[in-house]
Design a protein around this motif. Structure first.
Motif, PDB file in Angstrom:
ATOM      1  N   MET A  60       0.832  -1.208   0.000  1.00 47.87           N
ATOM      2  CA  MET A  60       0.000   0.000   0.000  1.00 47.87           C
ATOM      3  C   MET A  60       0.866   1.257   0.000  1.00 47.87           C
ATOM      4  SD  MET A  60      -2.572   1.297   3.009  1.00 47.87           S
ATOM      5  CE  MET A  60      -1.200   1.349   4.161  1.00 47.87           C
ATOM      6  N   GLY A  61       1.868   1.299   0.876  1.00 50.72           N
ATOM      7  CA  GLY A  61       2.740   2.467   0.928  1.00 50.72           C
ATOM      8  C   GLY A  61       3.475   2.689  -0.375  1.00 50.72           C
ATOM      9  N   GLU A  62       3.997   1.618  -0.972  1.00 50.53           N
ATOM     10  CA  GLU A  62       4.712   1.735  -2.247  1.00 50.53           C
ATOM     11  C   GLU A  62       3.794   2.235  -3.348  1.00 50.53           C
ATOM     12  OE1 GLU A  62       7.910  -1.935  -1.483  1.00 50.53           O
ATOM     13  OE2 GLU A  62       6.119  -2.233  -2.734  1.00 50.53           O
ATOM     14  N   HIS A  63       2.569   1.691  -3.391  1.00 47.78           N
ATOM     15  CA  HIS A  63       1.616   2.049  -4.441  1.00 47.78           C
ATOM     16  C   HIS A  63       1.244   3.534  -4.350  1.00 47.78           C
ATOM     17  CE1 HIS A  63      -2.074   0.457  -6.886  1.00 47.78           C
ATOM     18  NE2 HIS A  63      -1.500   1.490  -7.462  1.00 47.78           N
ATOM     19  N   CYS A  64       0.950   3.987  -3.136  1.00 50.22           N
ATOM     20  CA  CYS A  64       0.536   5.387  -2.970  1.00 50.22           C
ATOM     21  C   CYS A  64       1.686   6.339  -3.270  1.00 50.22           C
ATOM     22  CB  CYS A  64       0.028   5.608  -1.550  1.00 50.22           C
ATOM     23  SG  CYS A  64      -1.526   4.744  -1.196  1.00 50.22           S
ATOM     24  N   LEU A  65       2.882   6.011  -2.829  1.00 51.26           N
ATOM     25  CA  LEU A  65       4.027   6.875  -3.112  1.00 51.26           C
ATOM     26  C   LEU A  65       4.352   6.885  -4.603  1.00 51.26           C
ATOM     27  CD1 LEU A  65       6.450   6.141  -0.122  1.00 51.26           C
ATOM     28  CD2 LEU A  65       5.132   8.228  -0.552  1.00 51.26           C
ATOM     29  N   GLY A  75       9.493  -4.987  13.327  1.00 51.32           N
ATOM     30  CA  GLY A  75      10.564  -4.943  12.349  1.00 51.32           C
ATOM     31  C   GLY A  75      10.692  -3.566  11.731  1.00 51.32           C
ATOM     32  N   PRO A  76      11.865  -3.268  11.187  1.00 47.86           N
ATOM     33  CA  PRO A  76      12.096  -1.942  10.610  1.00 47.86           C
ATOM     34  C   PRO A  76      11.331  -1.743   9.303  1.00 47.86           C
ATOM     35  CG  PRO A  76      13.963  -3.396  10.163  1.00 47.86           C
ATOM     36  CD  PRO A  76      13.041  -4.143  11.081  1.00 47.86           C
ATOM     37  N   LEU A  77      10.973  -0.503   9.054  1.00 53.68           N
ATOM     38  CA  LEU A  77      10.306  -0.170   7.801  1.00 53.68           C
ATOM     39  C   LEU A  77      11.310  -0.199   6.654  1.00 53.68           C
ATOM     40  CD1 LEU A  77       8.025   2.908   8.543  1.00 53.68           C
ATOM     41  CD2 LEU A  77       7.285   0.647   7.817  1.00 53.68           C
ATOM     42  N   PRO A  78      10.868  -0.592   5.463  1.00 55.68           N
ATOM     43  CA  PRO A  78      11.747  -0.430   4.303  1.00 55.68           C
ATOM     44  C   PRO A  78      12.163   1.025   4.171  1.00 55.68           C
ATOM     45  CG  PRO A  78       9.821  -1.764   3.742  1.00 55.68           C
ATOM     46  CD  PRO A  78       9.574  -1.195   5.110  1.00 55.68           C
ATOM     47  N   ALA A  79      13.396   1.256   3.759  1.00 60.58           N
ATOM     48  CA  ALA A  79      13.957   2.613   3.711  1.00 60.58           C
ATOM     49  C   ALA A  79      13.095   3.558   2.887  1.00 60.58           C
ATOM     50  CB  ALA A  79      15.375   2.555   3.153  1.00 60.58           C
ATOM     51  N   LEU A  81       9.999   3.686   2.560  1.00 60.27           N
ATOM     52  CA  LEU A  81       8.710   4.035   3.157  1.00 60.27           C
ATOM     53  C   LEU A  81       8.848   4.891   4.415  1.00 60.27           C
ATOM     54  CD1 LEU A  81       6.747   0.653   2.788  1.00 60.27           C
ATOM     55  CD2 LEU A  81       6.725   2.648   1.295  1.00 60.27           C
ATOM     56  N   ARG A  82      10.069   5.105   4.863  1.00 56.62           N
ATOM     57  CA  ARG A  82      10.261   5.893   6.092  1.00 56.62           C
ATOM     58  C   ARG A  82       9.831   7.342   5.915  1.00 56.62           C
ATOM     59  NH1 ARG A  82      16.243   3.437   7.118  1.00 56.62           N
ATOM     60  NH2 ARG A  82      15.557   1.283   7.568  1.00 56.62           N
ATOM     61  N   VAL A  83       9.763   7.798   4.669  1.00 57.74           N
ATOM     62  CA  VAL A  83       9.337   9.189   4.430  1.00 57.74           C
ATOM     63  C   VAL A  83       7.912   9.410   4.915  1.00 57.74           C
ATOM     64  CG1 VAL A  83      10.867   9.556   2.462  1.00 57.74           C
ATOM     65  CG2 VAL A  83       8.596   8.594   2.079  1.00 57.74           C
ATOM     66  N   LEU A  84       7.118   8.326   5.033  1.00 60.35           N
ATOM     67  CA  LEU A  84       5.740   8.469   5.473  1.00 60.35           C
ATOM     68  C   LEU A  84       5.646   8.771   6.963  1.00 60.35           C
ATOM     69  CD1 LEU A  84       4.091   5.587   3.399  1.00 60.35           C
ATOM     70  CD2 LEU A  84       3.775   8.047   3.076  1.00 60.35           C
ATOM     71  N   GLU A  85       6.750   8.650   7.681  1.00 60.64           N
ATOM     72  CA  GLU A  85       6.749   8.965   9.116  1.00 60.64           C
ATOM     73  C   GLU A  85       7.060  10.441   9.375  1.00 60.64           C
ATOM     74  OE1 GLU A  85       9.555   6.074  10.615  1.00 60.64           O
ATOM     75  OE2 GLU A  85       7.905   4.718  11.129  1.00 60.64           O
ATOM     76  N   GLY A  86       7.435  11.172   8.317  1.00 59.80           N
ATOM     77  CA  GLY A  86       7.692  12.602   8.442  1.00 59.80           C
ATOM     78  C   GLY A  86       6.597  13.398   7.739  1.00 59.80           C
ATOM     79  N   GLY A  87       6.773  14.688   7.614  1.00 58.76           N
ATOM     80  CA  GLY A  87       5.786  15.521   6.958  1.00 58.76           C
ATOM     81  C   GLY A  87       6.027  15.640   5.469  1.00 58.76           C
ATOM     82  N   PHE A  88       5.090  16.332   4.807  1.00 55.30           N
ATOM     83  CA  PHE A  88       5.183  16.492   3.352  1.00 55.30           C
ATOM     84  C   PHE A  88       6.409  17.314   2.965  1.00 55.30           C
ATOM     85  CE2 PHE A  88       3.895  18.765  -0.613  1.00 55.30           C
ATOM     86  CZ  PHE A  88       3.891  17.651  -1.442  1.00 55.30           C
ATOM     87  N   ALA A  89       6.753  18.321   3.780  1.00 52.85           N
ATOM     88  CA  ALA A  89       7.923  19.146   3.467  1.00 52.85           C
ATOM     89  C   ALA A  89       9.191  18.301   3.463  1.00 52.85           C
ATOM     90  CB  ALA A  89       8.044  20.289   4.475  1.00 52.85           C
ATOM     91  N   ARG A  90       9.276  17.410   4.426  1.00 52.80           N
ATOM     92  CA  ARG A  90      10.459  16.520   4.487  1.00 52.80           C
ATOM     93  C   ARG A  90      10.486  15.586   3.280  1.00 52.80           C
ATOM     94  NH1 ARG A  90      11.651  12.227   9.413  1.00 52.80           N
ATOM     95  NH2 ARG A  90      13.609  11.385   8.567  1.00 52.80           N
ATOM     96  N   TYR A  91       9.300  15.101   2.903  1.00 51.18           N
ATOM     97  CA  TYR A  91       9.219  14.226   1.724  1.00 51.18           C
ATOM     98  C   TYR A  91       9.711  14.954   0.476  1.00 51.18           C
ATOM     99  CZ  TYR A  91       6.939  12.127  -2.359  1.00 51.18           C
ATOM    100  OH  TYR A  91       6.680  11.607  -3.604  1.00 51.18           O
ATOM    101  N   ARG A  92       9.248  16.196   0.279  1.00 55.95           N
ATOM    102  CA  ARG A  92       9.654  16.964  -0.901  1.00 55.95           C
ATOM    103  C   ARG A  92      11.146  17.270  -0.863  1.00 55.95           C
ATOM    104  NH1 ARG A  92       5.509  21.226  -3.332  1.00 55.95           N
ATOM    105  NH2 ARG A  92       6.971  20.815  -5.013  1.00 55.95           N
ATOM    106  N   ALA A  93      11.669  17.550   0.331  1.00 51.53           N
ATOM    107  CA  ALA A  93      13.100  17.838   0.439  1.00 51.53           C
ATOM    108  C   ALA A  93      13.920  16.605   0.049  1.00 51.53           C
ATOM    109  CB  ALA A  93      13.437  18.287   1.858  1.00 51.53           C
ATOM    110  N   ARG A  94      13.482  15.429   0.486  1.00 49.77           N
ATOM    111  CA  ARG A  94      14.204  14.209   0.142  1.00 49.77           C
ATOM    112  C   ARG A  94      14.105  13.912  -1.345  1.00 49.77           C
ATOM    113  NH1 ARG A  94      13.776   9.207   4.168  1.00 49.77           N
ATOM    114  NH2 ARG A  94      15.285   8.536   2.578  1.00 49.77           N
TER     115      ARG A  94
END
Length: 742
Positions: A259-264, A298-302, A304-317
């Motif tokens: 689900m996370g991969e599909h949405c991203l 267990g740890p999240l796939p690398a 998908l970790r962007v989903l634990e931060g905000g949209f600004a952090r996602y865009r910066a990455r």
């Protein structure tokens, strides 16, 4: 009761609908029904459907009073289905020829044919500009094995595109489980995951059965719209299904990741969401991701970790990733430029040293290994001129691993390659050397060609723009300017090469070195090859070798139904298929050949490195316009020409003579004529022998079994060797055929 109920929802596809319906109704397998659902289409689709229903009783049309969307339209068709299996076909896609027969045969192959819950088959994307690309994960189907399995037993099956149309479903299974399509975009998601996880018997078919049309416009999933927000509701439905099935709870972590991969993935596409809506889409995705994470360890796939931060952090990455990729690209370019300078300097240093008179460099078929004429010359040189060291050029380590352990080699464009090619005296190749290779004074370049030409070559293609698409003829001729000698097997080839390559070389009437083994063949020489290929003793072996077409993008077109041909040949026959090498890595084999090989219906020998072995193992050659026929004639075994599209082939590519008029055996202009030749025995009658004799006299003129020896003694050892003498002179009109074709 029909075997397949094909449900086709239809909306605004009038330009593609007829092609879709024809691809179904013209299938060789006819035990089917079509349920076409007119989803209140505003164009001419409804009238087209009624027209087809009026002339084919297998077609039933439902006209919906209002537009309901793709999923509900499929639901509307299901109650009318009476077939054993449901097939949901989108109305702008098409079935490939023979697809339903292949699916039915695969189902029949299982222990209980009607108990398979789902059969998954392969597809190819067909692009609006004419390109075709096979599913990149086709290997998943090949690796699934022959028997039924569950998703838990072969979880890689879920890595395939999770859509409804690359599968058929047992209707009883669908009805029992109550599966239905929801409204909205991404309606395949809450159908496919529950179906695949619930299925107790999944069967895989490694065959391209569907052409998935990639439209330039009109694909709803490629349209910028807020409707892409539907993906969240669709995954809520998937998790609701898991909640209702405690036995499937172990799949929750997998689906959470998916689900996370599909949405991203949707968020990353530039043409899916309005820029102003992306922040909202990210927040909803992150909330959905947190909601269904409960209890997972267990740890999240690398990624998908962007989903634990905000949209600004996602865009910066994302921006940092783009910058990093650009810097990496520039770094790669700088490293490549530096490596090129080093190689040039290395070459220049060795070019100041004298040529090594005991060094020969070989290559064949664009550096694919020890093959063809160069291989025959190399073997003979090792025998009678062992003081001349032979080095092979191969394109990569994979090709190098296929060489015998005692064969010296260098990798293309490596420093060792630069050193060897700067010092070698002899160069033997059946393809032009790269443009970076400098011909030094005193070096001897021997070009063997790849057989006797029927189709236009090189400069003769200048008047055939379709056939020379992507081919730089002037560059080809500049490379051919390095040739010193051009080997010929007959006067026809000599005349053609003089025309097609207006360069300063000397034609050498040596014969074709690769054909020495055919000229000297004994009846028992093919026995070892037959045993290695698993051909039953006593079988008559029919070698089918079609060539590529220039009038169709990709070069492949099915001129013969291989399963039908194998069946028509009857018991006691083995049909061996050899595709043109340029088609070996494309979708051609996925159109049925690989599956027929797996089932033992035909033997796919496309990957056999030495085509000479296949010729020795066969009893008769069936081809269209492949140059293989000129080599095969040396065996004096029957040849049948299948020329059902000769006019189109000759017009698009150009031909030096009419193979249907000067054939090496009987000519069939249709499949019916082809099978009639074999059923009647005419393929090997006196007339076939008479035609073959004339053909051999003309095109096997210099093939006396000593071609490789003649090349080595004449060009490497400097000995005087007599030219081969033809047993029967070539027909007087040979020169006229070539010159008149210009």
């Amino acid at each position: 009761m029909p075997r397949f109920s094909i449900i086709i929802p239809v909306f605004k596809v009038q330009g593609f609908l007829r092609e879709c319906l024809d691809s179904v109704l013209e299938q060789s397998y006819t035990n089917l029904e079509v349920i076409a659902v007119d989803d209140c289409s505003p164009d001419g689709c409804g009238a087209i459907l009624d027209e087809y229903a009026a002339r084919d009783r297998r077609v039933r049309v439902l006209h919906l009073p209002e537009n309901v969307g793709l999923g509900p339209a499929r639901n509307a068709g299901m109650p009318y289905a009476t077939g054993d299996f449901l097939f949901f076909l989108d109305s702008d896609d098409t079935l490939t020829p023979g697809a339903l027969r292949a699916i039915a045969d695969r189902l029949d192959e299982t222990a209980n044919p009607d108990d398979a819950d789902v059969l998954v088959f392969d597809y190819a994307r067909t692009y609006w500009w004419g390109g075709t690309r096979r599913n990149v994960l086709a290997r998943v189907l090949a690796e699934a094995g022959d028997g039924p399995f569950t998703a838990a037993e072969h979880p890689e099956i879920l890595d395939l595109l999770m859509v409804v149309w690359n599968k058929v479903y047992r209707r009883e299974f669908v009805m029992r489980e109550g599966f239905a399509f929801p409204p909205g975009y991404y309606e395949d998601t809450p159908w496919t995951f529950p179906v695949m996880l619930s299925a107790e018997r999944i069967v895989a078919l490694d065959r391209i059965c569907l052409a998935y049309r990639q439209r330039r416009q009109g694909n709803i999933l490629s349209t910028t719209s807020r409707k892409h927000f539907d993906i969240h509701d669709q995954y809520e439905r998937v998790f609701a299904f898991l909640d209702s099935r405690p036995d499937l709870a172990s799949w929750r972590p997998y689906l959470h990741t998916k689900m996370g991969e599909h949405c991203l993935d949707i968020l990353s596409k530039p043409d899916r969401l309005p820029e102003s809506d992306k922040a909202e889409f990210f927040r909803l995705t992150a909330a959905l991701f947190r909601k269904h994470k409960g209890g997972m360890t267990g740890p999240l796939p690398a990624e998908l970790r962007v989903l634990e931060g905000g949209f600004a952090r996602y865009r910066a990455r994302r921006q940092a990733g783009r910058v990093g990729r650009e810097l990496g690209r520039r770094g790669q370019q700088a490293r490549r430029a530096a490596a090129t300078r080093v190689k040039r300097g290395w070459s220049a240093a060795h070019e100041h040293r004298p040529l090594d008179p005991g060094l020969a460099v070989y290559s064949a078929f664009s550096h694919r290994g020890l093959l063809g004429d160069p291989a025959a010359v190399y073997d003979k040189a090792r025998e009678i001129a062992p003081h001349i060291r032979g080095v092979w050029v191969v394109r990569d380590e994979e090709q190098a691993a296929l060489l015998p352990p005692d064969v010296e080699h260098v990798l293309l464009d490596s420093l060792r390659y630069r050193q060897v090619t700067a010092r070698a005296t002899y160069f033997v190749n059946n393809v032009n050397w790269p443009g970076t290779l400098v011909k030094r004074p005193g070096s001897v370049h021997i070009h063997t060609h790849q057989g006797t030409p029927l189709k236009y070559m090189a400069a003769d293609l200048l008047d055939k723009p379709g056939a020379r698409h992507g081919l730089d003829v002037p560059q080809m001729l500049r490379r051919a300017d390095r040739w010193d000698y051009s080997l010929v097997a007959n006067r026809h080839s000599e005349l053609v090469w003089d025309r097609a390559y207006p360069c300063h070389f000397t034609s050498l009437r040596t014969g074709s070195p690769r054909n020495d083994v055919l000229v000297r063949a004994r009846p028992e020489d093919g026995a070892a090859v037959r045993a290695r290929l698993g051909i039953p003793a006593g079988h008559r072996v029919v070698l089918y070798a079609p060539t590529r077409r220039d009038y169709i993008r990709g070069g492949h077109v099915d001129r013969v139904d291989l399963a039908r041909f194998a069946d028509d040949l009857g018991k006691g026959h083995t049909l061996v298929v050899r595709l043109h090498p340029s088609l070996a890595d494309g979708p051609a084999r996925g159109m049925g050949l690989s599956e027929l090989h797996r089932r033992g219906v035909v033997l796919d020998a496309t990957d056999e490195p030495r085509v000479e072995d296949l010729m020795l193992a066969s009893d008769v050659l069936v081809t269209d316009y492949s140059a293989l026929m000129f080599d095969y004639a040396n065996l004096d075994r029957p040849i049948v020409i299948h020329a059902d599209d000769w006019g189109a082939y000759a017009a698009s590519r150009g031909a030096y003579f009419d193979i249907t008029a000067d054939a090496p055996g009987h000519v069939a202009y249709s499949y019916r004529e082809l099978t009639r030749l074999f059923a009647s025995g005419a393929w090997q009658d006196a007339e076939a022998a008479r035609l073959r004799t004339g053909f051999r006299a003309r095109f096997c003129e210099y093939d006396d079994g000593r071609a490789a020896e003649r090349v080595v003694r004449t060009l490497m050892l400097g000995e005087k060797v007599d030219e081969p003498v033809s047993v029967v002179p070539a027909p007087a009109h040979a020169e006229h055929d070539v010159l008149a074709s210009s």
